[in-house]
Scaffold this motif. Structure first.
Motif, PDB file in Angstrom:
ATOM      1  N   UNK A  45      -8.915   0.196   5.806  1.00 30.12           N
ATOM      2  CA  UNK A  45      -8.842   1.410   6.605  1.00 30.12           C
ATOM      3  C   UNK A  45      -7.474   2.041   6.531  1.00 30.12           C
ATOM      4  N   UNK A  46      -6.440   1.204   6.580  1.00 24.09           N
ATOM      5  CA  UNK A  46      -5.070   1.703   6.467  1.00 24.09           C
ATOM      6  C   UNK A  46      -4.834   2.301   5.083  1.00 24.09           C
ATOM      7  N   UNK A  47      -5.343   1.621   4.056  1.00 18.10           N
ATOM      8  CA  UNK A  47      -5.186   2.095   2.681  1.00 18.10           C
ATOM      9  C   UNK A  47      -5.808   3.487   2.527  1.00 18.10           C
ATOM     10  N   UNK A  48      -6.987   3.667   3.129  1.00 15.21           N
ATOM     11  CA  UNK A  48      -7.670   4.951   3.029  1.00 15.21           C
ATOM     12  C   UNK A  48      -6.868   6.058   3.736  1.00 15.21           C
ATOM     13  N   UNK A  49      -6.318   5.700   4.892  1.00 11.42           N
ATOM     14  CA  UNK A  49      -5.502   6.665   5.652  1.00 11.42           C
ATOM     15  C   UNK A  49      -4.292   7.123   4.848  1.00 11.42           C
ATOM     16  N   UNK A  50      -3.611   6.146   4.249  1.00  9.51           N
ATOM     17  CA  UNK A  50      -2.411   6.461   3.475  1.00  9.51           C
ATOM     18  C   UNK A  50      -2.754   7.354   2.288  1.00  9.51           C
ATOM     19  N   UNK A  51      -3.897   7.045   1.635  1.00  8.33           N
ATOM     20  CA  UNK A  51      -4.299   7.832   0.487  1.00  8.33           C
ATOM     21  C   UNK A  51      -4.641   9.263   0.901  1.00  8.33           C
ATOM     22  N   UNK A  52      -5.349   9.419   2.012  1.00  8.88           N
ATOM     23  CA  UNK A  52      -5.700  10.753   2.488  1.00  8.88           C
ATOM     24  C   UNK A  52      -4.450  11.551   2.829  1.00  8.88           C
ATOM     25  N   UNK A  53      -3.484  10.869   3.459  1.00  4.00           N
ATOM     26  CA  UNK A  53      -2.237  11.524   3.846  1.00  4.00           C
ATOM     27  C   UNK A  53      -1.475  11.953   2.601  1.00  4.00           C
ATOM     28  N   UNK A  54      -1.477  11.074   1.579  1.00  4.13           N
ATOM     29  CA  UNK A  54      -0.789  11.374   0.332  1.00  4.13           C
ATOM     30  C   UNK A  54      -1.410  12.595  -0.336  1.00  4.13           C
ATOM     31  N   UNK A  55      -2.720  12.660  -0.321  1.00  2.84           N
ATOM     32  CA  UNK A  55      -3.411  13.810  -0.917  1.00  2.84           C
ATOM     33  C   UNK A  55      -3.115  15.077  -0.125  1.00  2.84           C
ATOM     34  N   UNK A  56      -3.085  14.947   1.209  1.00  3.39           N
ATOM     35  CA  UNK A  56      -2.858  16.101   2.068  1.00  3.39           C
ATOM     36  C   UNK A  56      -1.468  16.685   1.852  1.00  3.39           C
ATOM     37  N   UNK A  57      -0.530  15.823   1.520  1.00  6.94           N
ATOM     38  CA  UNK A  57       0.844  16.300   1.335  1.00  6.94           C
ATOM     39  C   UNK A  57       1.050  16.909  -0.041  1.00  6.94           C
ATOM     40  N   UNK A  58       0.043  16.782  -0.888  1.00  3.93           N
ATOM     41  CA  UNK A  58       0.120  17.426  -2.186  1.00  3.93           C
ATOM     42  C   UNK A  58       1.011  16.709  -3.169  1.00  3.93           C
ATOM     43  N   UNK A  59       1.507  17.459  -4.117  1.00  6.12           N
ATOM     44  CA  UNK A  59       2.221  16.843  -5.239  1.00  6.12           C
ATOM     45  C   UNK A  59       3.713  17.094  -5.174  1.00  6.12           C
TER      46      UNK A  59
ATOM     47  N   UNK B  30       0.842  -1.199   0.000  1.00  7.21           N
ATOM     48  CA  UNK B  30       0.000   0.000   0.000  1.00  7.21           C
ATOM     49  C   UNK B  30       0.873   1.244   0.000  1.00  7.21           C
ATOM     50  N   UNK B  31       1.904   1.226   0.836  1.00  7.01           N
ATOM     51  CA  UNK B  31       2.799   2.378   0.923  1.00  7.01           C
ATOM     52  C   UNK B  31       3.632   2.528  -0.349  1.00  7.01           C
ATOM     53  N   UNK B  32       4.133   1.414  -0.849  1.00  9.59           N
ATOM     54  CA  UNK B  32       5.010   1.450  -2.030  1.00  9.59           C
ATOM     55  C   UNK B  32       4.257   1.905  -3.274  1.00  9.59           C
TER      56      UNK B  32
END
Ligand SMILES: [Zn+2]
Length: 62
Positions: A45-59, A17-19
């Motif tokens: 649930x973990x996958x959703x968290x990681x995705x939200x965090x990725x979006x929050x950190x931007x591009x 998920x992280x990779x």
């Protein structure tokens, strides 16, 4: 392809998920991860968290 080849533990799935946000995963890994997310209660649930965090950190990664 046997289903056992696609079985992943939660620990392995978390790593995938992280990779996935850093690089394209091989097809077998993507299928295995999808199957695990479908079967597991905790990892979606973990996958959703990681995705939200990725979006929050931007591009900034790209
Ligand atoms: Zn899991």
């Amino acid at each position: 392809m046997k289903i056992t080849l696609l079985r992943r533990s939660c620990k392995e799935s978390a790593r995938l998920i992280t990779a996935r946000f850093d690089r394209q995963l091989p097809l077998a890994d993507r299928i295995a991860l999808r199957l695990h997310l479908f079967a597991c209660k905790a990892c979606p649930g973990f996958e959703r968290q990681v995705r939200l965090m990725d979006q929050a950190m931007g591009r900034w990664r790209s």
